[in-house]
Motif scaffolding. Structure first.
Motif, PDB file in Angstrom:
ATOM      1  N   ALA A 171      15.249   1.879  -5.272  1.00 52.54           N
ATOM      2  CA  ALA A 171      14.786   3.070  -5.994  1.00 52.54           C
ATOM      3  C   ALA A 171      13.400   2.851  -6.588  1.00 52.54           C
ATOM      4  O   ALA A 171      12.593   3.789  -6.670  1.00 52.54           O
ATOM      5  N   SER A 172      13.109   1.615  -6.983  1.00 53.58           N
ATOM      6  CA  SER A 172      11.792   1.329  -7.571  1.00 53.58           C
ATOM      7  C   SER A 172      10.682   1.527  -6.545  1.00 53.58           C
ATOM      8  O   SER A 172       9.557   1.900  -6.895  1.00 53.58           O
ATOM      9  N   TRP A 173      10.998   1.291  -5.274  1.00 52.16           N
ATOM     10  CA  TRP A 173      10.028   1.549  -4.216  1.00 52.16           C
ATOM     11  C   TRP A 173       9.967   3.041  -3.896  1.00 52.16           C
ATOM     12  O   TRP A 173       8.881   3.614  -3.750  1.00 52.16           O
ATOM     13  N   LEU A 174      11.116   3.657  -3.806  1.00 48.06           N
ATOM     14  CA  LEU A 174      11.162   5.095  -3.522  1.00 48.06           C
ATOM     15  C   LEU A 174      10.400   5.905  -4.565  1.00 48.06           C
ATOM     16  O   LEU A 174       9.725   6.889  -4.240  1.00 48.06           O
ATOM     17  N   ASP A 189       0.819  -1.209   0.000  1.00 49.76           N
ATOM     18  CA  ASP A 189       0.000   0.000   0.000  1.00 49.76           C
ATOM     19  C   ASP A 189       0.858   1.265   0.000  1.00 49.76           C
ATOM     20  O   ASP A 189       0.427   2.315   0.481  1.00 49.76           O
ATOM     21  N   ILE A 190       2.057   1.189  -0.553  1.00 47.97           N
ATOM     22  CA  ILE A 190       3.022   2.273  -0.413  1.00 47.97           C
ATOM     23  C   ILE A 190       2.490   3.619  -0.900  1.00 47.97           C
ATOM     24  O   ILE A 190       2.742   4.655  -0.287  1.00 47.97           O
ATOM     25  N   GLU A 191       1.720   3.616  -1.980  1.00 47.89           N
ATOM     26  CA  GLU A 191       1.231   4.890  -2.519  1.00 47.89           C
ATOM     27  C   GLU A 191       0.230   5.588  -1.601  1.00 47.89           C
ATOM     28  O   GLU A 191       0.028   6.799  -1.718  1.00 47.89           O
ATOM     29  N   SER A 192      -0.383   4.842  -0.704  1.00 45.91           N
ATOM     30  CA  SER A 192      -1.392   5.443   0.171  1.00 45.91           C
ATOM     31  C   SER A 192      -0.913   5.576   1.620  1.00 45.91           C
ATOM     32  O   SER A 192      -1.687   6.009   2.478  1.00 45.91           O
ATOM     33  N   ARG A 193       0.316   5.252   1.899  1.00 47.87           N
ATOM     34  CA  ARG A 193       0.807   5.350   3.276  1.00 47.87           C
ATOM     35  C   ARG A 193       0.876   6.816   3.716  1.00 47.87           C
ATOM     36  O   ARG A 193       1.330   7.684   2.971  1.00 47.87           O
ATOM     37  N   ASP A 194       0.442   7.039   4.935  1.00 49.79           N
ATOM     38  CA  ASP A 194       0.388   8.389   5.497  1.00 49.79           C
ATOM     39  C   ASP A 194       1.712   8.701   6.185  1.00 49.79           C
ATOM     40  O   ASP A 194       1.968   8.265   7.304  1.00 49.79           O
ATOM     41  N   LEU A 195       2.561   9.466   5.495  1.00 52.37           N
ATOM     42  CA  LEU A 195       3.878   9.763   6.041  1.00 52.37           C
ATOM     43  C   LEU A 195       3.850  10.930   7.023  1.00 52.37           C
ATOM     44  O   LEU A 195       4.881  11.243   7.623  1.00 52.37           O
TER      45      LEU A 195
END
Length: 316
Positions: free
Chosen positions: A273-276, A42-48
Motif C-alpha cells: 500500500a505504501s507503494w500504491l 521513479d514510481i511517481e514519474s512512471r508513465d502508466l
C-alpha cells in the motif's frame, strides 16, 4: 531374415532415442538471477499510459498480418501476428484485452516484472480467421491487446503459486494483495511464466517471474456463475477488505487458490500500500485510459482503485 529386420529396427530405435537424449542434454540450461520485483525508485514519474514498453516498443500498425492461431484453450482468442516492422506480437481479442492492459501497467508501476503490451482500439489483421468478437470500422477487430514477443527473450516453464523462490517474502505477499485489489479470480499456475532475459537491469541474465495472464480482473470474484471480468461497475461495488484477525488481513476474495490470502499480514499489506499510495490519480487514470475504457469507466475504476488503496493504508 525376419529376426534380423526386427533387430535392425530395434537398433535404429535405440540409436535415435539416444541421439535425441544427447541432443536434449546438450541444450544449455537457462541461468540468471531470479527476479520478481525491483524497487521502482521513479514510481511517481512512471508513465502508466505507455506502460513498461514506453514509446519505443509500440507496434508498427501500418500493416498487421496474421501468422498463426495462438491456441491456448483459454477464454480469449489469441493470434500470433507480425507488425509493419516485422516484429512478432500476440494479439488478444475479447473482453480480457482491456483489463489485462490496465493490470499490467499497475503491476509494472509497483516494480513487478511484467509483459509489454498495448491496447489498440481498432485494427485490421490481414489474413486473420473470422472470429465472433466485437468488430470496428473497416472490418477490423475492436480493442485488441498487442503483447510483445522480443526475439531475445525466451519463455520458459510456468512457476507455481505454492512453490517458488519468493514464497513468504513481502514482495510475493504484496503480489497476492494486488490480485485481490484487482479482483483477479483466475490464479492458476498456467497463468504464470518465467522469462529468460539475457541482459537485465544488473547487466547479466535474469529469470523474471511474471503473471502472463491478468485478463480475469476488474470485475468481481466468486463462483463460476457469479464472477466477472472487465465490468467496472461490478468492480466498484465489490467488497475488498473485510477486516483483520490475528494480524492477518481478511480479504473478500472468491476464486482460484483462495488459500493464498490467509497468510497475508497487515505489515505486508501496508508495505504494498505504501507503494500504491505514491501513484497519483492521473497515473491510475492513465492505466485505464491506455486500456481504452470510456471516460465514465475510467473515473469509476480510478475511484474504486483509490478507495481500495486507502483501505490498505488504514489497516490496523
Amino acid at each position: 531374415m525376419v529376426k534380423k529386420m526386427i533387430l535392425a529396427v530395434l537398433l535404429l530405435s535405440v540409436t535415435t532415442t539416444t541421439a535425441l537424449a544427447q541432443k536434449k542434454e546438450k541444450k544449455p540450461a537457462r541461468t540468471g538471477d531470479h527476479v520478481l520485483w525491483r524497487e521502482p525508485t521513479d514510481i511517481e514519474s512512471r508513465d502508466l499510459f505507455l506502460g513498461p514498453g514506453g514509446e519505443a516498443m509500440k507496434p508498427d500498425l501500418s500493416r498487421v498480418t496474421f501468422v498463426k492461431d495462438q491456441a491456448g484453450g483459454g477464454y480469449s482468442i489469441n493470434y500470433r501476428v507480425r507488425d509493419g516492422s516485422g516484429k512478432v506480437w500476440v494479439a488478444k481479442l475479447r473482453s480480457e484485452a482491456q483489463p489485462e492492459t490496465a493490470a499490467v501497467r499497475l503491476m509494472w508501476a509497483l516494480g513487478y516484472m511484467t509483459e509489454i503490451n498495448y491496447l489498440v482500439p481498432c485494427i485490421k489483421i490481414e489474413g486473420a480467421p473470422a472470429a465472433n468478437v466485437k468488430r470496428c470500422e473497416g472490418g477490423g477487430f475492436a480493442n485488441v491487446k498487442f503483447e510483445a514477443r522480443p526475439a531475445d527473450v525466451k519463455r520458459l516453464e510456468n512457476w507455481q503459486w505454492a512453490n517458488n523462490p519468493f514464497t513468504g517474502s513481502k514482495e510475493f505477499q504484496g503480489m497476492i494483495v494486488m490480485m485481490s485489489l484487482m479482483n483477479n479470480w483466475d490464479l492458476k499456475d498456467d497463468n504464470n511464466r518465467i522469462l529468460h532475459v539475457p541482459k537485465g537491469a544488473s547487466g547479466g541474465p535474469e529469470l523474471q517471474y511474471i503473471l502472463s495472464d491478468l485478463g480475469a480482473t476488474f470485475g468481481k470474484t466468486g463462483g463460476f456463475l457469479s464472477r466477472s471480468r472487465n465490468k467496472p461497475e461490478d468492480y466498484a461495488k465489490a467488497k475488498f477488505v473485510e477486516g483483520v484477525e490475528g494480524g492477518r488481513v481478511k480479504f473478500a476474495y472468491g476464486g482460484k487458490n483462495s488459500n493464498l490470502f490467509a497468510s497475508v499480514s497487515v505489515e505486508h499489506a501496508k508495505w504494498i500500500a505504501s507503494w500504491l499510495s505514491r501513484l497519483s490519480d492521473k497515473q491510475l487514470s492513465d492505466a485505464f485510459r491506455a486500456a481504452n475504457y470510456a471516460p465514465d469507466e475510467v473515473q469509476t475504476l480510478t475511484t474504486a482503485t483509490r478507495a481500495r488503496i486507502n483501505q490498505l493504508m488504514n489497516l490496523q
